[in-house]
Each structure stands twice: as structure tokens, then as C-alpha cells.
Design a protein around this motif. Structure first.
Motif, PDB file in Angstrom:
ATOM      1  N   GLY A  39       0.813  -1.203   0.000  1.00 31.17           N
ATOM      2  CA  GLY A  39       0.000   0.000   0.000  1.00 31.17           C
ATOM      3  C   GLY A  39       0.849   1.255   0.000  1.00 31.17           C
ATOM      4  N   VAL A  40       0.437   2.231  -0.796  1.00 33.12           N
ATOM      5  CA  VAL A  40       1.163   3.502  -0.893  1.00 33.12           C
ATOM      6  C   VAL A  40       0.832   4.342   0.342  1.00 33.12           C
ATOM      7  N   THR A  41       1.835   4.637   1.142  1.00 33.11           N
ATOM      8  CA  THR A  41       1.623   5.401   2.370  1.00 33.11           C
ATOM      9  C   THR A  41       1.020   6.757   2.054  1.00 33.11           C
ATOM     10  N   GLY A  42      -0.076   7.090   2.713  1.00 34.26           N
ATOM     11  CA  GLY A  42      -0.790   8.323   2.417  1.00 34.26           C
ATOM     12  C   GLY A  42      -0.051   9.571   2.877  1.00 34.26           C
ATOM     13  N   ILE A  43      -0.293  10.666   2.185  1.00 30.31           N
ATOM     14  CA  ILE A  43       0.293  11.957   2.576  1.00 30.31           C
ATOM     15  C   ILE A  43      -0.813  12.995   2.790  1.00 30.31           C
ATOM     16  N   ASN A  44      -2.077  12.523   2.910  1.00 31.63           N
ATOM     17  CA  ASN A  44      -3.170  13.447   3.201  1.00 31.63           C
ATOM     18  C   ASN A  44      -3.093  13.913   4.654  1.00 31.63           C
ATOM     19  N   ASP A  45      -3.697  15.060   4.909  1.00 32.69           N
ATOM     20  CA  ASP A  45      -3.772  15.558   6.280  1.00 32.69           C
ATOM     21  C   ASP A  45      -4.795  14.790   7.110  1.00 32.69           C
ATOM     22  N   HIS A  46      -5.811  14.218   6.444  1.00 31.55           N
ATOM     23  CA  HIS A  46      -6.866  13.494   7.137  1.00 31.55           C
ATOM     24  C   HIS A  46      -7.178  12.216   6.368  1.00 31.55           C
ATOM     25  N   PRO A  47      -7.532  11.124   7.074  1.00 39.06           N
ATOM     26  CA  PRO A  47      -7.933   9.896   6.378  1.00 39.06           C
ATOM     27  C   PRO A  47      -9.249  10.102   5.652  1.00 39.06           C
ATOM     28  N   LEU A  48      -9.367   9.456   4.501  1.00 43.12           N
ATOM     29  CA  LEU A  48     -10.583   9.550   3.703  1.00 43.12           C
ATOM     30  C   LEU A  48     -11.502   8.346   3.894  1.00 43.12           C
ATOM     31  N   ARG A  90     -13.558   0.623  -7.102  1.00 48.76           N
ATOM     32  CA  ARG A  90     -14.150   1.954  -7.217  1.00 48.76           C
ATOM     33  C   ARG A  90     -15.527   2.006  -6.556  1.00 48.76           C
ATOM     34  N   ALA A  91     -16.352   0.988  -6.814  1.00 52.27           N
ATOM     35  CA  ALA A  91     -17.690   0.963  -6.230  1.00 52.27           C
ATOM     36  C   ALA A  91     -17.606   0.899  -4.706  1.00 52.27           C
ATOM     37  N   THR A  92     -16.700   0.070  -4.186  1.00 52.14           N
ATOM     38  CA  THR A  92     -16.549  -0.041  -2.734  1.00 52.14           C
ATOM     39  C   THR A  92     -16.045   1.270  -2.143  1.00 52.14           C
ATOM     40  N   GLN A  93     -15.098   1.876  -2.819  1.00 55.43           N
ATOM     41  CA  GLN A  93     -14.539   3.139  -2.335  1.00 55.43           C
ATOM     42  C   GLN A  93     -15.596   4.236  -2.279  1.00 55.43           C
ATOM     43  N   GLU A  94     -16.436   4.294  -3.312  1.00 50.90           N
ATOM     44  CA  GLU A  94     -17.432   5.365  -3.384  1.00 50.90           C
ATOM     45  C   GLU A  94     -18.484   5.268  -2.284  1.00 50.90           C
ATOM     46  N   ARG A  95     -18.703   4.065  -1.766  1.00 47.72           N
ATOM     47  CA  ARG A  95     -19.694   3.945  -0.695  1.00 47.72           C
ATOM     48  C   ARG A  95     -19.060   3.858   0.691  1.00 47.72           C
ATOM     49  N   GLY A 100     -18.240  13.328   5.312  1.00 50.48           N
ATOM     50  CA  GLY A 100     -17.742  14.594   4.794  1.00 50.48           C
ATOM     51  C   GLY A 100     -16.560  14.468   3.855  1.00 50.48           C
ATOM     52  N   MET A 101     -16.065  13.241   3.643  1.00 52.71           N
ATOM     53  CA  MET A 101     -14.893  13.038   2.794  1.00 52.71           C
ATOM     54  C   MET A 101     -15.312  12.513   1.423  1.00 52.71           C
ATOM     55  N   SER A 102     -14.416  12.661   0.460  1.00 51.10           N
ATOM     56  CA  SER A 102     -14.586  12.097  -0.874  1.00 51.10           C
ATOM     57  C   SER A 102     -13.231  12.125  -1.553  1.00 51.10           C
ATOM     58  N   GLY A 103     -13.213  11.682  -2.800  1.00 48.80           N
ATOM     59  CA  GLY A 103     -11.975  11.713  -3.554  1.00 48.80           C
ATOM     60  C   GLY A 103     -11.498  13.108  -3.871  1.00 48.80           C
ATOM     61  N   ASP A 104     -12.342  14.113  -3.652  1.00 48.83           N
ATOM     62  CA  ASP A 104     -11.943  15.501  -3.890  1.00 48.83           C
ATOM     63  C   ASP A 104     -11.164  16.096  -2.722  1.00 48.83           C
ATOM     64  N   HIS A 105     -11.067  15.350  -1.624  1.00 50.81           N
ATOM     65  CA  HIS A 105     -10.452  15.902  -0.422  1.00 50.81           C
ATOM     66  C   HIS A 105      -9.009  15.434  -0.214  1.00 50.81           C
TER      67      HIS A 105
END
Length: 290
Positions: A39-48, A90-95, A100-105
Motif C-alpha cells: 500500500g502507498v503510504t498516504g500523505i493526506n492531512d486526514h484519512p478519507l 471503485r464501487a466499494t470506495q465510493e460507498r 464529509g470526505m470524498s476523492g476531492d479531499h
């Protein structure tokens, strides 16, 4: 039924607290398919997404979905198999977004991925990302399958780490923050033309799939790795490709991983071996070809 691989040994372990690596064989001990995920280690400020990390969540979804897809059609073309896998991811991720999170965050999760399958009289090895493979033929030669673009990226990251250390940045957390802009720039190249491929919930990753086929009769051993285990070669310089494979065969993957951890423990701040993660998740799956 086509026989595939015999599993000679396997190990996966976290570098720190959470393991974002995984391996699997399918359908059982005499496997016709085997894979490793990093898994690619995330660099987001918050988990999605739910789970200990977004990368760990993503890897767990692949581990659940892929065996079911193989059971439905184990010999389908790799592009078809991956297309179905990505569609379900993709389907699993979208649900599954957190409130308040999404792929735009932020950056959505991904993983390096190597899949080995026995298809008829051939072994197919399909790769996305930086999980290398060591392949030994019956004449004793050992061949490395890796990603040249990602190798160049890693070399550039090492140069930047050395530059930061020369300026006096030594603490691991501070170094990571200093490197964050460079990491974000690299992540913008994922699954893009001229960039590098990783498995994600993006169909365009299929266009960067690297795939090799070999006569099964020519191959003695396969060693599927995450880059954390391969550090014995490319970061610490304690092994060649040949000696890493032979040490793994002779000692077993778990004992060889313990050797790697001892090397890391002797250099806890990366003075001798400059690196961004002082210890990385590490996985090795050793197979003999039946």
C-alpha cells in the motif's frame, strides 16, 4: 487442473505499527495465482476511508475481492481481470468515504501490486508499481523484474534526502515534512502517460501495466517482494539479487527479514543508510514452479 506453484515460505510485517503490505495465494497450497501488495503510504492531512490507514483499507479490499474474481474466471486476460477488480474497488470506495470526505479531499489510496499466474504452460507476471520480482531459471541465473521509472524516482528522492541532511535535517518526522512537496509532485505522475503505474480505483492504471510471460519449464523459483524487503539490496547493499534469493531459500523469509530488521536497528536515524522511512513494511513470498 493446471498446477502452478508450491509455496516455500512467506512473511509480511510492519515497519512500525500498521502493516500496509499483504500477500496471498489462490486457491490453496498448490497455487495457480499468487500476489504481493504494498500500500502507498498516504500523505493526506486526514484519512478519507475507514480502517487504520487509507492504504491498509485499500489493500484489505483487494484481498477480499481478487480471490472471488479468480474463482469466477482464473484464466481470463489480465487486463480483463484488473478491469473487474478496479471496477469493484471503485464501487466499494465510493460507498465507504468517511463522513464529509470524498476523492476531492485528497489523494485516493493505491498499492504497488505484483500478480503471478500459471496460465497453461506459461508463467505470467503482471506488475504495477515498485514490488520487484526475482526469478531464477533452471540454469541458475537470477533475473530482476522492476520498474525503471520508479527506480529513477527513488534515486532522485535519495539525492534530495542527502541534501536535506547536509542542511542539518536529521529527525525522521521533520525530514518527512520537508520531503512532502516532492512526494506530492511524484504522486501527480501516478497512472499518467510518462509516469508510473500503481493499482488504484482508476481504470487508467491498466495502461501502465507491465507484463512478462515465461515458459513454466524454464523457471525454478520466484520471489515476490515488497520494496521494504528488497532494501537488503538497493538501500543497505548487504545483498545482490542472487544472494538475496539464496539467503531467502536457505534461511526462510522470516529469518531473512529478521536480518533486515537488525540492520535497520543498527542505523536508527538513517546516518549510514539515508532513507525516508527508518523501517518499512516488508513482504516476501517464495515460490517454486511445479
Amino acid at each position: 487442473m493446471t498446477r502452478g506453484f508450491s509455496v516455500l515460505g512467506a512473511v509480511t510485517a510492519p515497519g512500525t505499527r500498521i502493516n500496509e503490505d499483504a500477500y496471498a495465494i489462490w486457491p490453496g497450497p498448490e497455487a495457480r495465482a499468487a500476489w504481493v501488495l504494498d500500500g502507498v503510504t498516504g500523505i493526506n492531512d486526514h484519512p478519507l476511508l475507514p480502517g487504520p490507514t487509507d492504504a491498509a483499507w485499500f489493500v484489505a479490499q483487494v484481498q477480499e475481492i481478487l480471490p472471488r474474481l479468480l474463482a469466477a474466471g482464473s484464466d481470463v486476460p489480465t487486463e480483463t481481470l484488473l478491469g473487474r477488480l478496479i471496477g469493484e474497488l471503485r464501487a466499494t470506495q465510493e460507498r465507504s468515504w468517511r463522513d464529509g470526505m470524498s476523492g476531492d479531499h485528497g489523494e485516493t489510496p493505491a498499492a504497488s501490486f505484483t500478480l503471478a499466474r500459471r496460465i497453461g504452460d506459461e508463467i505470467e507476471i503482471a506488475r504495477l508499481g515498485d514490488c520487484p520480482v526475482l526469478l531464477e531459471t533452471h540454469d541458475g541465473r537470477v533475473h530482476l523484474l522492476d520498474d525503471a521509472i520508479l527506480a529513477e524516482i527513488e534515486a532522485d528522492l535519495k539525492r534530495q534526502i542527502l541534501a536535506h541532511r547536509a542542511r542539518g535535517v536529521h529527525e525522521a518526522a521533520t525530514l518527512f515534512q520537508e520531503m512532502r512537496p516532492a512526494l506530492r509532485a511524484i504522486r501527480q505522475r501516478r497512472n499518467q502517460a510518462g509516469g508510473y503505474g500503481v493499482l488504484s480505483a482508476e481504470q487508467n492504471s491498466i495502461g501502465l501495466l507491465q507484463r512478462d510471460r515465461f515458459p513454466a519449464k524454464d523457471i525454478r523459483h520466484l520471489l515476490l517482494l515488497s520494496d521494504g524487503y528488497y532494501r537488503l539490496v538497493d538501500v543497505y547493499g548487504h545483498d545482490s539479487n542472487e544472494s538475496l534469493l539464496q539467503q531467502t531459500i536457505a534461511q526462510g523469509p522470516a529469518e531473512n527479514l529478521a536480518r533486515l530488521r537488525r540492520i535497520e536497528a543498527e542505523d536508527p536515524t538513517g546516518v549510514k543508510h539515508p532513507r525516508l522511512k527508518m523501517a518499512d513494511d516488508a513482504t516476501a513470498l517464495l515460490l517454486a514452479v511445479d
